[in-house]
Design a protein around this motif. Structure first.
Motif, short mmCIF file in Angstrom:
data_model
loop_
_atom_site.label_atom_id
_atom_site.label_comp_id
_atom_site.label_asym_id
_atom_site.label_seq_id
_atom_site.Cartn_x
_atom_site.Cartn_y
_atom_site.Cartn_z
N GLY A 41 14.50 45.98 9.02
CA GLY A 41 14.98 45.14 7.93
C GLY A 41 15.79 43.94 8.34
O GLY A 41 16.25 43.17 7.51
N ASN A 42 15.95 43.74 9.65
CA ASN A 42 16.71 42.59 10.14
C ASN A 42 15.74 41.43 10.35
O ASN A 42 15.35 41.11 11.48
N ILE A 43 15.35 40.80 9.24
CA ILE A 43 14.29 39.80 9.29
C ILE A 43 14.71 38.55 10.07
O ILE A 43 13.92 38.00 10.86
N ASN A 44 15.94 38.11 9.89
CA ASN A 44 16.38 36.91 10.61
C ASN A 44 16.33 37.12 12.12
O ASN A 44 15.85 36.26 12.87
N ARG A 45 16.79 38.29 12.56
CA ARG A 45 16.73 38.58 13.99
C ARG A 45 15.28 38.72 14.44
O ARG A 45 14.91 38.28 15.53
N ALA A 46 14.46 39.32 13.58
CA ALA A 46 13.05 39.50 13.92
C ALA A 46 12.36 38.15 14.10
O ALA A 46 11.62 37.94 15.06
N VAL A 47 12.60 37.23 13.16
CA VAL A 47 11.96 35.91 13.23
C VAL A 47 12.40 35.16 14.49
O VAL A 47 11.59 34.51 15.17
N LYS A 48 13.69 35.25 14.82
CA LYS A 48 14.17 34.60 16.04
C LYS A 48 13.50 35.20 17.28
O LYS A 48 13.12 34.48 18.20
N SER A 49 13.33 36.52 17.28
CA SER A 49 12.67 37.18 18.40
C SER A 49 11.21 36.77 18.49
O SER A 49 10.69 36.53 19.59
N ILE A 50 10.56 36.67 17.34
CA ILE A 50 9.15 36.27 17.33
C ILE A 50 8.99 34.82 17.78
O ILE A 50 8.05 34.49 18.50
N ASP A 51 9.92 33.98 17.38
CA ASP A 51 9.87 32.58 17.82
C ASP A 51 9.97 32.49 19.35
O ASP A 51 9.34 31.64 19.98
N ARG A 52 10.76 33.38 19.94
CA ARG A 52 10.85 33.40 21.41
C ARG A 52 9.52 33.84 22.02
O ARG A 52 9.10 33.32 23.06
N LEU A 53 8.86 34.79 21.36
CA LEU A 53 7.54 35.22 21.82
C LEU A 53 6.55 34.06 21.76
O LEU A 53 5.77 33.83 22.69
N ILE A 54 6.57 33.34 20.65
CA ILE A 54 5.66 32.22 20.47
C ILE A 54 5.93 31.13 21.50
O ILE A 54 4.99 30.51 22.02
N LYS A 55 7.18 30.92 21.84
CA LYS A 55 7.52 29.92 22.86
C LYS A 55 6.92 30.31 24.21
O LYS A 55 6.48 29.45 24.98
N ARG A 56 6.88 31.62 24.47
CA ARG A 56 6.34 32.10 25.74
C ARG A 56 4.81 32.09 25.74
O ARG A 56 4.19 31.86 26.77
N GLN A 57 4.21 32.37 24.59
CA GLN A 57 2.74 32.36 24.47
C GLN A 57 2.36 31.68 23.15
O GLN A 57 2.01 32.35 22.18
N PRO A 58 2.40 30.35 23.10
CA PRO A 58 2.15 29.64 21.83
C PRO A 58 0.73 29.80 21.30
O PRO A 58 0.50 29.57 20.10
N LYS A 59 -0.21 30.21 22.14
CA LYS A 59 -1.59 30.36 21.68
C LYS A 59 -1.98 31.81 21.41
O LYS A 59 -3.15 32.13 21.28
N ASN A 60 -1.00 32.66 21.31
CA ASN A 60 -1.27 34.06 20.98
C ASN A 60 -1.29 34.20 19.46
O ASN A 60 -0.25 34.10 18.81
N PRO A 61 -2.46 34.42 18.85
CA PRO A 61 -2.54 34.46 17.37
C PRO A 61 -1.74 35.60 16.76
O PRO A 61 -1.28 35.50 15.62
N TYR A 62 -1.56 36.68 17.52
CA TYR A 62 -0.92 37.85 16.95
C TYR A 62 0.60 37.71 16.88
O TYR A 62 1.24 38.39 16.07
N PHE A 63 1.16 36.83 17.69
CA PHE A 63 2.58 36.52 17.54
C PHE A 63 2.80 35.73 16.25
O PHE A 63 3.77 35.95 15.52
#
Length: 466
Positions: free
Chosen positions: A305-327
């Protein structure tokens, strides 16, 4: 939507755990699961299914089968099990992937199941048990203790199979049938080694899997009667496989690094979706800076339920693999679950752009458009939902959202058809016919929607020979 019935198209209850990972409870209870008082639950996840397809494709080719003719189906069960039933689907518990350290271990299981399909074992099993319903026979075999036997839950004739007891009931007859099944397991093992050899892969992963399972009570000689189980005992099986596998020049072959990373990512996702967040934190501590660990923690944050933290974590994932559709998909999911549907549109759109063939991603994108509650998005929502459902017709969510979109556009008869299709997918044939009947009265005879409604009205459940 295809007319051909199958268990995935005939489900009683649908519960969406998340957009990326949907768990669907089946109307059919496989006998082996019935013994535990549980129903089969199917998991839909585009990333995991694509990985399994990529694992399976070269194996199917080596077996002389069409690469697109067999589909993986995930079961929401953390125990180790896989099985086939109809020559068109390989059913696998998520526990197989969670327990496997390498892709090769999962590939070995898939190769074994492919051996059953290529060997036409299920046809012969039907002949060997002509007095029993196929589902009952397979369920008894699984209940006796099987790692990769054939229970069914996914197609045509077996979709409505019952949980009856093997016909005849005599223990002698049962032992005879089990002995027949053991011979097929040996054949599937040999076939699996052949396929792995042809594809330049090692059979070591399959052996490691059997070694791991040999210590469990299910396969222990201390607890099992070797003549009352459907599979050879582990020591015998491992010894036979090792002798055969070590003859291959590919025995020491390793999985490619890219494939290992994909496996680790999917494994982390499944662990995070099926475990308590605290368990995820222990398995993937903050000191672990790997991509799979970040993935697991992001999913755990979202589920907690910690959506803000989740989105920040996902953004870090996307930064590491910007072409990963599942992120991108996970980001859309996190936002839509937080009630920010409009903000979820862009991530889902990006996910679809990166993986345009994925019907599930197109359905999630359409869902976000509908959930935004902005009517200007409805035409695009309908278009994407319909296209997504053509690619992946086994999505109750897709039909529900299509019905909502069409209803809001004033296309109520078409909305009823979509609702009926979703109810058929949920296994509620009676209610589906009610909606289909109402729709037919308001639709132009012979139109596409009218024909879909008629198909539902004339549907007859399959019958079985005894």
């Amino acid at each position: 939507m295809s007319k051909a019935p199958c268990v995935i198209k005939l489900l009683r209850k649908t519960a969406t755990v998340s957009l990326a990972l949907a768990v669907i409870s089946s109307a059919f209870t496989a006998p082996s699961y019935a013994q535990k008082g549980r129903k089969l639950a199917f998991v839909r996840d585009a990333e995991t299914e694509q990985l399994l397809r990529d694992y399976t494709k070269p194996i199917l080719k080596a077996a002389g089968l069409n690469a697109g003719s067999v589909e993986p189906v995930l079961i929401n069960d953390k125990s180790f099990n896989a099985f086939v039933a109809d020559g068109r689907r390989i059913f696998m518990n998520v526990g197989v992937i969670i327990d496997a350290d390498t892709p090769n271990e999962v590939i070995g299981v898939l190769a074994h199941e492919t051996g059953h399909i290529a060997g036409n074992h299920l046809v012969r099993l039907r002949q060997a048990a002509s007095r029993a319903q196929l589902m009952a026979v397979i369920g008894s075999l699984l209940g006796a203790g099987a790692i990769a036997a054939g229970a069914s839950s996914g197609s045509g004739g077996v979709a409505q199979g019952g949980a009856a007891i093997i016909g005849g009931g005599a223990s002698v007859a049962k032992r005879s049938l089990l002995s027949y099944q053991r011979s097929e397991e040996i054949s599937a093992d040999r076939a699996a080694v052949t396929y792995l050899q042809r594809t330049g892969q090692s059979a070591k992963g399959m052996i490691d899997t059997f070694r791991r399972m040999a210590g469990s009570e299910l396969f222990s000689a201390k607890y099992s009667d070797p003549y009352a189980v459907s599979h050879p005992m582990p020591r015998e099986r491992i010894s036979r496989l090792e002798t055969l596998a070590k003859k291959s020049k590919h025995y020491n072959a390793k999985d490619p690094k890219g494939l290992q990373l994909r496996h680790d990512l999917v494994r982390a996702k499944l662990i995070a979706f099926t475990s308590h967040p605290k368990s995820v934190a222990r398995r993937y501590p903050k000191s672990d800076k790997s991509l799979p660990a970040d993935y697991a923690r992001a999913v755990a944050a979202m589920r907690g339920g910690n959506i803000n933290r989740a989105v920040k974590s996902i953004d870090r994932l996307i930064k590491r693999q910007p072409k990963n559709p599942y992120f991108w998909e996970l980001k859309g999911q996190a936002l839509i679950e937080a009630g920010r549907a409009k903000k979820a549109i862009a991530p889902f759109k990006q996910a679809l752009a990166l993986a345009p063939s994925q019907g599930q991603l197109q359905i999630w994108y359409g869902y976000a458009l509908v959930a935004s509650e902005d009517d200007k998005y409805l035409p695009a929502a309908v278009k994407n939902l319909q296209t997504g459902l053509r690619k992946d017709p086994n999505s109750p969510l897709g039909f529900r959202q299509l019905a909502i979109a069409k209803s809001r556009m004033g296309r109520n008869a078409e909305a009823d058809v979509a609702t009926a299709q979703g109810l058929m997918l949920a296994g509620d044939v009676k209610s589906a016919r009610q909606y289909a009947n109402r729709a037919m009265k308001r639709l132009k005879r012979g139109s596409r929607e009218w024909i879909l409604a008629e198909d539902i009205m004339t549907y007859k459940p399959p019958k079985f020979r005894r």
